[in-house]
Design a protein around this motif. Sequence first.
Motif, PDB file in Angstrom:
ATOM      1  N   GLU A  35       0.838  -1.205   0.000  1.00  0.00           N
ATOM      2  CA  GLU A  35       0.000   0.000   0.000  1.00  0.00           C
ATOM      3  C   GLU A  35       0.879   1.263   0.000  1.00  0.00           C
ATOM      4  O   GLU A  35       0.593   2.252  -0.710  1.00  0.00           O
ATOM      5  CB  GLU A  35      -0.911  -0.013   1.232  1.00  0.00           C
ATOM      6  N   GLN A  36       1.955   1.239   0.810  1.00  0.00           N
ATOM      7  CA  GLN A  36       2.873   2.388   0.802  1.00  0.00           C
ATOM      8  C   GLN A  36       3.527   2.587  -0.569  1.00  0.00           C
ATOM      9  O   GLN A  36       3.673   3.717  -1.049  1.00  0.00           O
ATOM     10  CB  GLN A  36       3.944   2.192   1.872  1.00  0.00           C
ATOM     11  N   GLU A  37       3.905   1.477  -1.195  1.00  0.00           N
ATOM     12  CA  GLU A  37       4.508   1.587  -2.534  1.00  0.00           C
ATOM     13  C   GLU A  37       3.509   2.151  -3.544  1.00  0.00           C
ATOM     14  O   GLU A  37       3.839   2.982  -4.385  1.00  0.00           O
ATOM     15  CB  GLU A  37       4.998   0.219  -2.980  1.00  0.00           C
ATOM     16  N   ARG A  38       2.230   1.683  -3.419  1.00  0.00           N
ATOM     17  CA  ARG A  38       1.206   2.218  -4.317  1.00  0.00           C
ATOM     18  C   ARG A  38       0.982   3.711  -4.087  1.00  0.00           C
ATOM     19  O   ARG A  38       0.866   4.500  -5.032  1.00  0.00           O
ATOM     20  CB  ARG A  38      -0.099   1.442  -4.117  1.00  0.00           C
ATOM     21  N   GLN A  39       0.941   4.120  -2.792  1.00  0.00           N
ATOM     22  CA  GLN A  39       0.781   5.543  -2.499  1.00  0.00           C
ATOM     23  C   GLN A  39       1.980   6.357  -2.994  1.00  0.00           C
ATOM     24  O   GLN A  39       1.824   7.475  -3.492  1.00  0.00           O
ATOM     25  CB  GLN A  39       0.603   5.736  -0.991  1.00  0.00           C
ATOM     26  N   ARG A  40       3.199   5.796  -2.865  1.00  0.00           N
ATOM     27  CA  ARG A  40       4.379   6.502  -3.353  1.00  0.00           C
ATOM     28  C   ARG A  40       4.339   6.681  -4.881  1.00  0.00           C
ATOM     29  O   ARG A  40       4.661   7.750  -5.413  1.00  0.00           O
ATOM     30  CB  ARG A  40       5.629   5.745  -2.932  1.00  0.00           C
ATOM     31  N   ASP A  41       3.915   5.619  -5.574  1.00  0.00           N
ATOM     32  CA  ASP A  41       3.774   5.740  -7.032  1.00  0.00           C
ATOM     33  C   ASP A  41       2.723   6.777  -7.407  1.00  0.00           C
ATOM     34  O   ASP A  41       2.897   7.568  -8.361  1.00  0.00           O
ATOM     35  CB  ASP A  41       3.397   4.375  -7.637  1.00  0.00           C
ATOM     36  N   ALA A  42       1.601   6.794  -6.655  1.00  0.00           N
ATOM     37  CA  ALA A  42       0.556   7.793  -6.933  1.00  0.00           C
ATOM     38  C   ALA A  42       1.066   9.201  -6.676  1.00  0.00           C
ATOM     39  O   ALA A  42       0.768  10.139  -7.425  1.00  0.00           O
ATOM     40  CB  ALA A  42      -0.682   7.500  -6.075  1.00  0.00           C
ATOM     41  N   GLU A  43       1.894   9.359  -5.610  1.00  0.00           N
ATOM     42  CA  GLU A  43       2.458  10.686  -5.333  1.00  0.00           C
ATOM     43  C   GLU A  43       3.403  11.144  -6.436  1.00  0.00           C
ATOM     44  O   GLU A  43       3.397  12.309  -6.843  1.00  0.00           O
ATOM     45  CB  GLU A  43       3.219  10.638  -4.002  1.00  0.00           C
ATOM     46  N   TRP A  44       4.210  10.210  -6.961  1.00  0.00           N
ATOM     47  CA  TRP A  44       5.101  10.558  -8.085  1.00  0.00           C
ATOM     48  C   TRP A  44       4.288  10.981  -9.312  1.00  0.00           C
ATOM     49  O   TRP A  44       4.622  11.945 -10.001  1.00  0.00           O
ATOM     50  CB  TRP A  44       5.987   9.360  -8.423  1.00  0.00           C
ATOM     51  N   ASP A  45       3.219  10.230  -9.591  1.00  0.00           N
ATOM     52  CA  ASP A  45       2.366  10.594 -10.735  1.00  0.00           C
ATOM     53  C   ASP A  45       1.738  11.973 -10.535  1.00  0.00           C
ATOM     54  O   ASP A  45       1.668  12.790 -11.461  1.00  0.00           O
ATOM     55  CB  ASP A  45       1.266   9.536 -10.917  1.00  0.00           C
TER      56      ASP A  45
END
Length: 379
Positions: free
Chosen positions: A301-311
Amino acid sequence: MSRLGPQRDLEEAAALERRRRRELLRRDRIFNARIRTIGIDKDALDAQVKERKIQEAAEKAEHERFAHDMKKNDKLLCLLEERQKNETKDLNRALVEFQKNFQKPETRREFDLNDPEALKKDRPARVSDDDPRCTISGMQKFMGEDLNYDQRMKFQKEQLREWSLQQQKDWKNALADQKLADDLYDKFRVELDRKIMEEQKKEEESRRAVCTATKNFNRIQAAELDRKNELEKAQKMKDDMDEITCLLRGDFLSENPNQAIGPWGKHNVLVNRWKGMNQEQLMAIREFQKEQALEKLREREQERQRDAEWDRQRLQAARAQLLWERRQQRQNQEQRRGLDVMNAVLSQEQKAKNIYLKEEEYSNIPTDEFYAQFNTTTR
């Protein structure tokens, strides 16, 4: 000691399973004729070639932009040189016209000394008694007679009138020449502004093309990064599932009692393989496994949130770049409008000044009273 033994067995089994899996993958690569490579990593080489092409394209775009800037500067320099040449030519032409019209050899004070037609124009020593060349020493004319007063006054007035008319004509010609020069200068300025606007438009189009190429390149890089992350995530999930399956099907979790039987019979129990654990220990292991599963879910979930933040940051950067370009365009338009307004105001001021000079300053025509004030006394 009973806890360290199963843990070491689990690590050895996992290491053995990893080596077995790597061996299977290597066997597939070697015996598959489509993807087999000898001594090199083809995927890495392909990635390096792709990065090299992208770098060359960026360098090529940079060189083209520099070449475009050099061409634009050369064009502006040529325009300025042409303008300077035209101004010098106009100034020389005006100087020649002025010398031709107002500095003729006949108007010079010493022209009678260098006149080639002096002998032809010369008259006899004496023509009549009222010859103005008759001096006092000639005893032909005495002071106080002034026999030609009326004719002389009439001639002087006529001469003054001719001079005044000639001056008015010269002023009118000068004003017409000045107006023509102003019109030509205005036309030249309009043409120069049009060329500059065209150059600015071309520069803006090239900048927009570079920004579009940069955005496309960033979009492609982001897509490749997302695809790579997805592949890594899928591979990690597969490895985790394989590991979980191996653990679930292994003797450790299945609690196979036969694994504790030694080679000398059932009475020989191997302590390091004994599974005689109680329910509390089993529950503790299960709880720990649940915590590990939850930790993995949290990490995902943290990795998904980090990817969303980069996007989101990439989208904000692109939006900020677009807003900056629009603001820069609006500032250029406002500067252009301000320059046009200033040019219009200067043109109106110049026209008003010419009208004032024509209607106010140079409208005073001499009258008979002006001519009558000359030669009224003997001094």
